[in-house]
Design an enzyme around this catalytic site. Structure first.
Site, PDB file in Angstrom:
ATOM      1  N   CYS A 152       3.434   1.612   2.750  1.00 60.68           N
ATOM      2  CA  CYS A 152       4.685   0.878   2.545  1.00 60.68           C
ATOM      3  C   CYS A 152       5.661   1.720   1.724  1.00 60.68           C
ATOM      4  O   CYS A 152       6.866   1.777   2.023  1.00 60.68           O
ATOM      5  CB  CYS A 152       4.408  -0.433   1.805  1.00 60.68           C
ATOM      6  N   CYS A 193       0.835  -1.194   0.000  1.00 64.19           N
ATOM      7  CA  CYS A 193       0.000   0.000   0.000  1.00 64.19           C
ATOM      8  C   CYS A 193       0.869   1.243   0.000  1.00 64.19           C
ATOM      9  O   CYS A 193       2.102   1.168   0.044  1.00 64.19           O
ATOM     10  CB  CYS A 193      -0.944   0.015   1.206  1.00 64.19           C
ATOM     11  N   ASP A 239       9.872  25.325 -33.276  1.00 70.06           N
ATOM     12  CA  ASP A 239      10.978  25.713 -34.138  1.00 70.06           C
ATOM     13  C   ASP A 239      10.478  25.579 -35.584  1.00 70.06           C
ATOM     14  O   ASP A 239       9.499  24.875 -35.839  1.00 70.06           O
ATOM     15  CB  ASP A 239      12.163  24.788 -33.881  1.00 70.06           C
ATOM     16  N   ASP A 272      14.014  20.263 -32.725  1.00 70.31           N
ATOM     17  CA  ASP A 272      14.795  19.092 -33.120  1.00 70.31           C
ATOM     18  C   ASP A 272      16.299  19.316 -33.101  1.00 70.31           C
ATOM     19  O   ASP A 272      17.055  18.379 -33.342  1.00 70.31           O
ATOM     20  CB  ASP A 272      14.387  18.641 -34.528  1.00 70.31           C
ATOM     21  N   ASP A 325      17.680  24.358 -30.220  1.00 67.68           N
ATOM     22  CA  ASP A 325      16.379  24.334 -29.558  1.00 67.68           C
ATOM     23  C   ASP A 325      16.469  23.851 -28.115  1.00 67.68           C
ATOM     24  O   ASP A 325      15.501  23.992 -27.358  1.00 67.68           O
ATOM     25  CB  ASP A 325      15.406  23.414 -30.312  1.00 67.68           C
TER      26      ASP A 325
END
Length: 748
Positions: free
Chosen positions: A32, A29, A434, A639, A643
């Site tokens: 724990c 649970c 971009d 990419d 960036d």
């Protein structure tokens, strides 16, 4: 923070750190989870620890040199078993299957022993009043209580030793009270009188809890289906050329530089480049792209993809953890192991939940005794409180939803790096893009170029190609393609001292001469005079929105040698992507280092809401920060290396896998194919996952808010409470599993 605290923090930061993953068994649970995290964080040298109930994994950040044995010992003292996670997929899968089978056998035995005790209860509904002899009830209930239920005693005792509580402690206390009361009542019975016994309550509660845990384990294994599917892509062996002959070796024995032989129809076992052979490769399981990709000599191939109709010879350039498939698997594993920010609230609640429940049970016991109900009735009421309040569902609500969400996203080429990115993405209302390589295909071509009087066209092309040789920038590839198209003679002197000018271009030396090749800002920064009147055609191309780069000599004589005009095309999926984001109520912006007319041309065609051009990387990041400061929840899609700062500055960074590793490391989400509509898909799966988390937490809390008062006032028997507790956990997991039915809006 005081000066001393600041210095101490700096000293800690300067110490080398490492991360270790552990498998933690025996957690049941949210309480724990909190206890394991506390004991790990108290271990000397540990700086952070995160534990996931659904995956049964712990990630520990610690100073280099801290013995792992100390971590395992700390977890052991807390009452749990732990071992180092070796990330061995087949072994892990086998262990999970064995544990599931073992639990299933225990459930079956518990049912055989406990269900006969329920027969008199069922018969009473039909007016038949009969009871099993006390000795038979005792014989059936005892092995359930102390053999099959031993796990609750062990884990509950571990929790008590650690000074806290958990679900197991509640079950152990509740069923022991019912069992003990039955034994006392049996012993006190006078003569042959039939006492009031509650053996069926203790045995059936344990059976129901075990049944619920078995169903949980089955369902949790289904949430990890994405990981298993990815792991199944790895062949176990590869055919390589050794000593001029083909041999089959284990995948672990393949080395960088080996030549792998991939017959038609087989999975490519390694990452590398095609050395010979022409054919197609199915990369759909990795990228979500269903159309096979043409491969020629020099093209990259990825391990796990399927070779088509041709025999391919592949030169290995990555093995083991460095392969793309292994990185993808690790990304998904990391996301499923990570803890979402909303889970921190759950952890804080769970830390006090069990002690509060035990206090409520004690008050219930005292209240019913004081009300004159008698000890047997009061004990059974308290038992019902203990059983109904087990916080299993609370601990599973968030992690199983995250596992399902990240798993189904990975199936369609959307890799979510961590749970925090998944949670943040559902609130995104501003997306920055971009331009080059993101909104456009990233393969611009040279549409025009011209020279000054000091150089010929062939020399201009030759020199520009030499400066750009080795660069991965899209404009560099266009220059090299143009030089090849015009059959320009290669430069006799190689370029040296090549350095990138972030967001502006490139600088290099060729022999004794120094050059700059880049945009207008690069030429101005190099203090080279630029006379626009001499280059009217270049100005015209720029006015039409094309990118213009200049080639200038900076030493020994600063002068412009010529210009190149580049045109790019819009990525086919971009219009749909922008349209879908607009329909979701999300504003779209373009942040680009390209010139304003070129940016405006693309933005107008796509319906972009806001455009900012001629930005350096730091400026892109600043614009994202400005949007966040104004109250927007931001995502950035890019990419390239330039960036990366903006991706890191955004609430959620989204990188294209076709871009650079730097961009992917800076992003929280990576799209494995060039389809920009996956941006909207990523935000959609985030929203759906977050809704599942909210639903799960709502029902987990409501279950306890409603169930505990009913038990306090005697409206729930222990058996009904046990069934409801098991059902709540199963419902939470099953609700999360509905995410596996999600499909992208199109394609996939």
């Amino acid at each position: 923070m005081s000066r001393t605290e600041t210095l101490n923090a700096l000293r800690v930061a300067a110490i080398p750190h490492e991360t270790v993953d552990l498998v933690v068994e025996g957690m049941t649970c949210a309480s724990c989870v909190g206890r394991v995290e506390r004991v790990l964080r108290k271990t000397p040298g540990v700086s952070a620890a995160s534990v996931n109930l659904a995956t049964e994994r712990a990630r520990v950040e610690m100073q280099a040199g801290v013995p792992v044995a100390a971590l395992l010992e700390a977890i052991g003292k807390a009452g749990y078993d732990a071992r180092v996670d070796t990330h061995a997929p087949r072994a892990a899968s086998d262990d999970a299957a064995d544990a599931e089978r073992r639990e299933g056998v225990h459930v079956l035995i518990a049912a055989i022993l406990a269900l006969p005790l329920a027969i008199p209860m069922v018969a009473a509904v039909f007016g038949v009043h009969a009871m099993w002899p006390a000795w038979l009830q005792f014989a059936l209930a005892t092995p359930v209580q102390f053999w099959l239920g031993a796990r609750f005693y062990r884990a509950g005792w571990g929790a008590l030793r650690a000074g806290s509580g958990n679900m197991d402690l509640l079950v152990a206390l509740g069923t022991s009270a019912a069992y003990g009361l039955s034994v006392v009542e049996w012993a006190r019975a006078a003569g042959g009188a039939m006492p009031d016994l509650y053996f069926e309550a203790s045995a059936i509660v344990i059976m129901l809890v075990l049944f619920g845990k078995w169903l949980e384990r089955r369902a949790r294994r289904q949430t990890a289906a994405a990981i298993r599917a990815l792991q199944a892509l790895r062949p176990s062996h590869a055919r390589v050329v050794r000593d001029a002959r083909e041999v089959e070796v284990a995948l672990a024995d393949v080395r960088v530089g080996d030549l792998a032989i991939v017959p038609p129809g087989q999975r490519i076992p390694v990452d590398g480049r095609v050395e010979s052979g022409v054919g197609t490769v199915d990369e759909s399981m990795l990228t979500g792209e269903s159309t096979p990709v043409d491969k020629h000599a020099g093209d990259r191939v990825t391990g796990g993809s399927i070779n088509g109709e041709a025999l391919l010879h592949v030169r290995v350039d990555a093995v083991g953890a460095q392969t793309a498939l292994e990185k993808i698997i690790r990304l998904v594993e990391d996301a499923q192991t990570a803890k979402a920010p909303i889970q921190r609230l759950v952890d804080r609640v769970a830390a006090v939940f069990v002690p509060v429940v035990i206090a409520v049970a004690a008050l219930t016991l005292a209240g019913w005794v004081m009300a004159g109900a008698g000890w047997p009735v009061a004990i059974i009421r308290a038992v019902s409180v203990l059983v109904i309040a087990c916080p299993c569902a609370l601990g599973l609500a968030t992690p199983v939803a995250i596992m399902s969400g990240t798993g189904v996203a990975a199936r369609f080429g959307i890799l979510i790096k961590d749970a925090e990115a998944l949670e943040r993405a559902h609130r995104v209302n501003w997306v920055g893009f971009d331009k080059t390589g993101t909104l456009t295909v990233g393969r611009p071509r040279v549409v025009a170029f011209d020279r000054s009087a000091n150089i010929s066209r062939g020399e201009l092309l030759s020199l520009a190609a030499e400066l750009q040789r080795g660069s991965s920038h899209p404009l560099a590839r266009a220059v090299l393609d143009a030089a090849a198209d015009y059959a320009a003679e290669p430069s006799e002197t190689p370029a040296t001292q090549v350095r990138a000018l972030a967001g502006r271009g490139i600088a290099a030396s060729v022999g004794e001469r120094a050059f700059v090749f880049g945009n207008r800002q690069a030429i101005q920064d190099a203090h080279v005079p630029l006379d626009d009147a001499r280059f009217a055609d270049a100005r015209a191309h720029r006015a039409e929105g094309r990118t213009v780069s200049w080639l200038a000599e900076t030493a020994p004589l600063p002068r412009v040698l010529g210009w190149f005009a580049f045109a790019d095309t819009i990525r086919p999926s971009a219009p749909e992507a922008i349209g879908r984001l607009h329909r979701l109520g999300i504003r779209c912006a373009m942040l680009t280092g390209d010139n304003a007319p070129a940016a405006a041309r693309i933005a107008d065609a796509l319906g972009i809401d806001h455009v900012e051009a001629e930005l350096l990387p730091a400026h892109k990041a600043a614009r994202v920060v400005e949007a966040r400061t104004s109250g927007a929840v931001t995502a950035m899609v890019g990419d390239g290396i330039n960036d990366a700062p903006a991706l890191a500055a955004a609430d959620v960074g989204i990188a294209l896998a076709s871009g650079t590793d730097v961009a992917m490391h800076a992003a929280g989400i990576t799209l494995m194919r060039g389809d920009l509509s996956r941006v909207a898909d990523a935000l959609e799966i985030s929203r759906r996952t977050y809704r599942k988390i909210q639903q799960n937490l709502f029902w987990a809390f409501v279950y306890n808010v409603v169930g505990i008062p009913l038990a306090v006032f005697g409206l729930l028997t222990p058996i009904v409470a046990g069934g409801a507790m098991a059902a709540s956990s199963v419902c939470v997991v099953v609700n999360a599993l509905w995410l596996r039915r999600w499909r992208p809006a199109r394609g996939g």
